[in-house]
Motif scaffolding. Sequence first.
Motif, mmCIF file in Angstrom:
data_model
loop_
_atom_site.group_PDB
_atom_site.id
_atom_site.type_symbol
_atom_site.label_atom_id
_atom_site.label_comp_id
_atom_site.label_asym_id
_atom_site.label_seq_id
_atom_site.Cartn_x
_atom_site.Cartn_y
_atom_site.Cartn_z
ATOM 1 N N LEU A 14 36.062 24.972 46.004
ATOM 2 C CA LEU A 14 37.386 24.705 45.559
ATOM 3 C C LEU A 14 37.805 25.740 44.651
ATOM 4 N N ASN A 15 39.056 26.317 44.579
ATOM 5 C CA ASN A 15 39.690 27.080 44.011
ATOM 6 C C ASN A 15 41.051 26.629 43.387
ATOM 7 N N ILE A 16 40.854 26.707 41.829
ATOM 8 C CA ILE A 16 42.230 26.287 41.286
ATOM 9 C C ILE A 16 42.900 27.649 40.827
ATOM 10 N N ARG A 17 44.221 27.613 41.392
ATOM 11 C CA ARG A 17 45.237 28.474 41.253
ATOM 12 C C ARG A 17 46.227 28.318 40.418
ATOM 13 N N ASP A 18 46.759 29.342 40.108
ATOM 14 C CA ASP A 18 48.233 29.203 39.192
ATOM 15 C C ASP A 18 49.247 29.660 39.891
ATOM 16 N N LYS A 78 40.205 19.606 33.603
ATOM 17 C CA LYS A 78 40.489 19.389 32.016
ATOM 18 C C LYS A 78 40.009 20.739 31.429
ATOM 19 N N ASP A 79 40.733 21.122 30.412
ATOM 20 C CA ASP A 79 40.163 22.158 29.523
ATOM 21 C C ASP A 79 40.081 23.574 30.234
ATOM 22 N N LEU A 80 41.321 23.912 31.188
ATOM 23 C CA LEU A 80 41.137 25.094 31.923
ATOM 24 C C LEU A 80 41.373 26.229 31.033
ATOM 25 N N ASP A 81 40.627 27.088 31.227
ATOM 26 C CA ASP A 81 40.507 28.361 30.177
ATOM 27 C C ASP A 81 42.010 29.137 30.580
ATOM 28 N N PRO A 82 42.947 29.305 29.360
ATOM 29 C CA PRO A 82 44.111 29.854 29.410
ATOM 30 C C PRO A 82 44.316 31.324 29.505
ATOM 31 N N LYS A 83 43.229 31.858 29.437
ATOM 32 C CA LYS A 83 43.001 33.420 29.299
ATOM 33 C C LYS A 83 43.974 34.139 30.592
ATOM 34 N N TYR A 84 44.059 33.527 31.742
ATOM 35 C CA TYR A 84 45.010 34.391 32.909
ATOM 36 C C TYR A 84 46.354 34.037 32.751
ATOM 37 N N SER A 85 46.782 33.199 31.942
ATOM 38 C CA SER A 85 48.150 32.908 31.628
ATOM 39 C C SER A 85 48.844 33.692 30.457
ATOM 40 N N MET A 86 49.881 34.444 30.720
ATOM 41 C CA MET A 86 50.728 35.109 29.625
ATOM 42 C C MET A 86 51.244 34.181 28.603
ATOM 43 N N VAL A 87 51.503 32.822 29.097
ATOM 44 C CA VAL A 87 52.087 31.750 28.138
ATOM 45 C C VAL A 87 50.849 30.786 27.840
ATOM 46 N N PRO A 122 46.985 33.963 41.303
ATOM 47 C CA PRO A 122 45.479 34.358 40.894
ATOM 48 C C PRO A 122 44.671 32.932 40.699
ATOM 49 N N ILE A 123 43.412 33.110 41.080
ATOM 50 C CA ILE A 123 42.255 32.093 41.096
ATOM 51 C C ILE A 123 41.932 31.900 39.351
ATOM 52 N N GLY A 178 58.356 31.032 32.189
ATOM 53 C CA GLY A 178 57.539 31.890 31.528
ATOM 54 C C GLY A 178 58.418 31.979 30.073
ATOM 55 N N PHE A 179 58.483 33.376 29.578
ATOM 56 C CA PHE A 179 58.982 33.402 28.377
ATOM 57 C C PHE A 179 60.454 33.200 28.263
ATOM 58 N N VAL A 180 61.207 33.255 29.229
ATOM 59 C CA VAL A 180 62.328 33.021 29.185
ATOM 60 C C VAL A 180 63.117 31.595 29.360
ATOM 61 N N GLY A 181 61.821 30.618 29.701
ATOM 62 C CA GLY A 181 61.996 29.264 29.821
ATOM 63 C C GLY A 181 62.265 28.552 28.574
ATOM 64 N N ALA A 182 62.778 27.398 28.564
ATOM 65 C CA ALA A 182 63.294 26.364 27.280
ATOM 66 C C ALA A 182 63.183 24.995 27.674
ATOM 67 N N GLY A 183 62.810 24.245 26.878
ATOM 68 C CA GLY A 183 62.700 22.988 26.958
ATOM 69 C C GLY A 183 63.689 22.193 26.245
ATOM 70 N N ILE A 184 64.536 21.097 27.117
ATOM 71 C CA ILE A 184 65.537 20.302 26.627
ATOM 72 C C ILE A 184 64.861 18.877 26.524
ATOM 73 N N PRO A 185 64.847 18.410 25.249
ATOM 74 C CA PRO A 185 64.312 17.117 25.081
ATOM 75 C C PRO A 185 65.422 15.715 25.391
ATOM 76 N N ILE A 186 65.046 14.975 26.167
ATOM 77 C CA ILE A 186 66.119 13.749 26.275
ATOM 78 C C ILE A 186 65.387 12.442 25.526
ATOM 79 N N LEU A 187 65.991 11.884 24.565
ATOM 80 C CA LEU A 187 65.348 10.869 23.786
ATOM 81 C C LEU A 187 65.952 9.462 24.225
#
Length: 640
Positions: free
Chosen positions: A574-578, A517-526, A586-587, A256-265
């Motif tokens: 069919l239910n797509i869950r997070d 595709k184009d899943l509605d992001p309203k249920y995700s805090m990030v 949640p669904i 979530g908010f405490v995550g960070a991405g490290i790029p490897i080039l």
Amino acid sequence: MSQEQKVQTGPNEASVGLSGSAPAKDEETKNKSPLAIDSAAEIPDWEKIGWKRVSEFGEPRTDKKFQYEEILKELYYNDLWTYSGVVFISLFATWFIVLCGGSIGWVFVLCAFITTYLKNSVNRFYRNAKSDISRKIAREKLEVDEEKVEWLNEFLRRFWLIYEPELSKSIIQIADTVLSASTPGFLDSLKLTNFTLGTKPPVIESIRSYPKENDNEVVMDWRVSFEPNDLAEMTKAQLVKKVNPKVILTVRVGRGFVGAGIPILLENMSFTGLLRVKLKLIPNFPHVETIEFGFLEKPNIDYVLKPIGGETLGFDIGIVPGLSSFIKDQVHATLQPMMYPPNTYQLKTEHLLYGFPVESSIGVLKLTIKNAKSLRNAETFGTSDPYCKVVLISSDVTEVGKELTRTKHISNSLNPVWDETHYLLFNNLRDSFKFQIYDSNGSLNSDTLLGDTTVPLKNFEETPNQSNKTIPVYHNGKQKGELNYDAVWYPIVKAEKDKPVPESNIGILKFNLHQAKDLDPKYSMVGVYNPYVDLKYNGKKMFTSKTFRRSNNPTWEEFFEIFITDRKKASLELNIRDERGFAEDPIVCSWSMNVEDFVRLNGESGIDWFDVYGARSGKVRLSCQWKPVILDHTPENSGM
């Protein structure tokens, strides 16, 4: 050149020609004049292929039979006899015309016909001879020389600018699917955030062919290179538009908010190698059965790898002593069993055209587990509570031990009666299944094995209906009771020649889950999900997909098969869950449809994108395959 000078000649200098003659002997060489030897030595061997055998330059010929024996072979002697016959017939015809009192005009007419025939025949003769000689010379050179294919490189240069963006896009999609499934638990996600092979295409340096191989095989050696940072022969316009290859793998840690991405080039990749390509030909479409690739020598690989800091602060780990050579050794060790001699990587063209086949069910086994007798007692106080579990014994290591079904447990009995019917799907009859009888010990303790026994599926190929079978149950190699069951094998119905597949309301549904595709992001805090899918058949949960990390456009490419007892009444949900991990998942959105409508829309109309409900946006891509099964009874509702 003086007579004392030594002449450097190739091993076949006096023998290379169209007739395939043996090399000249030393005695013959000694008998040649110095001038002849010197003249021949000044000309490369490859230039003497063909013409040397018919020329007096360099090696005077003592045989004056000219080139008919050496080059034109016996193939054209028939033509020579034909011409001789024409001359004889023309003379005879002239004599006959004169004998019959014909005028000189008839002789001129005859000469006109004969002249035209000989002119056309001689032209055809020389054309065929020239074609045969040219083809023979080219064939001889083909075996020893490497052919340049600049026309193909020019095509690649132009086509690459169009094709590379789509190729990179496909690679990202495939790589993200693989990385999502193989992400270690301590990482949040692995994602290929940038991938491009640049604007400069691979180059085919040369091709060497082997025309003397089998008629149904084409064997070539391709010397290839990929050096996108080589600026030679590039125009100013090309330099301005040039894009260098670049691959960025983002490793995300935390949640979530405490995550960070490290790029490897990874950049500045280059590659050169000698690749053997073998095509096996077949008479039927697509006319190429297999394509085999294999390196004849270890390729040269170079790159710049920046694991920390990315483009701005990253440093090339190749400067670390020994590390670059270690990584290259690991790359070669990985490729060795796949593409280094004597190993080759084989592709079937059928798979390239129609996708790699996945073994799907070929039938359904109706299995009735009736009862067991004289089981051993695993309880110190009281009597065992046995139940029977059926597991798969397969040559596929990923399927070994997979539970197919189980019965309910019978309390306090060593002679349990279950009388339960289950429908099991199998994709081949080479495997086996095993009955395992356990003593149920509740949820606190693990269950105790009372005994097991194995049944090969090939038995049903010979005898599809096996009624009232009793087999011994073993524990530690000793018989500890017996099991009684009924089993009937029902294969799927296949189309016969000139006949449609019989209609059946009962069958196997292969459900293919592709992507969303184009899943509605309203249920995700990030604003981004870790989506997975639950599939229900008639309200019963049947299948759960893998989780695709950090994407609102996930790709799963999985399938699941369900035995449908009544296609018209069956329904799918069919239910797509997070995936949250620390809370209930949640669904995000849902999809549902009657099986009959789903098969009709997808199978007949080709519709595979469906709208979801429960969200402001989103689509899911699904497909199916219906395989009818004809039973001799009306089955109870089943989802197996």
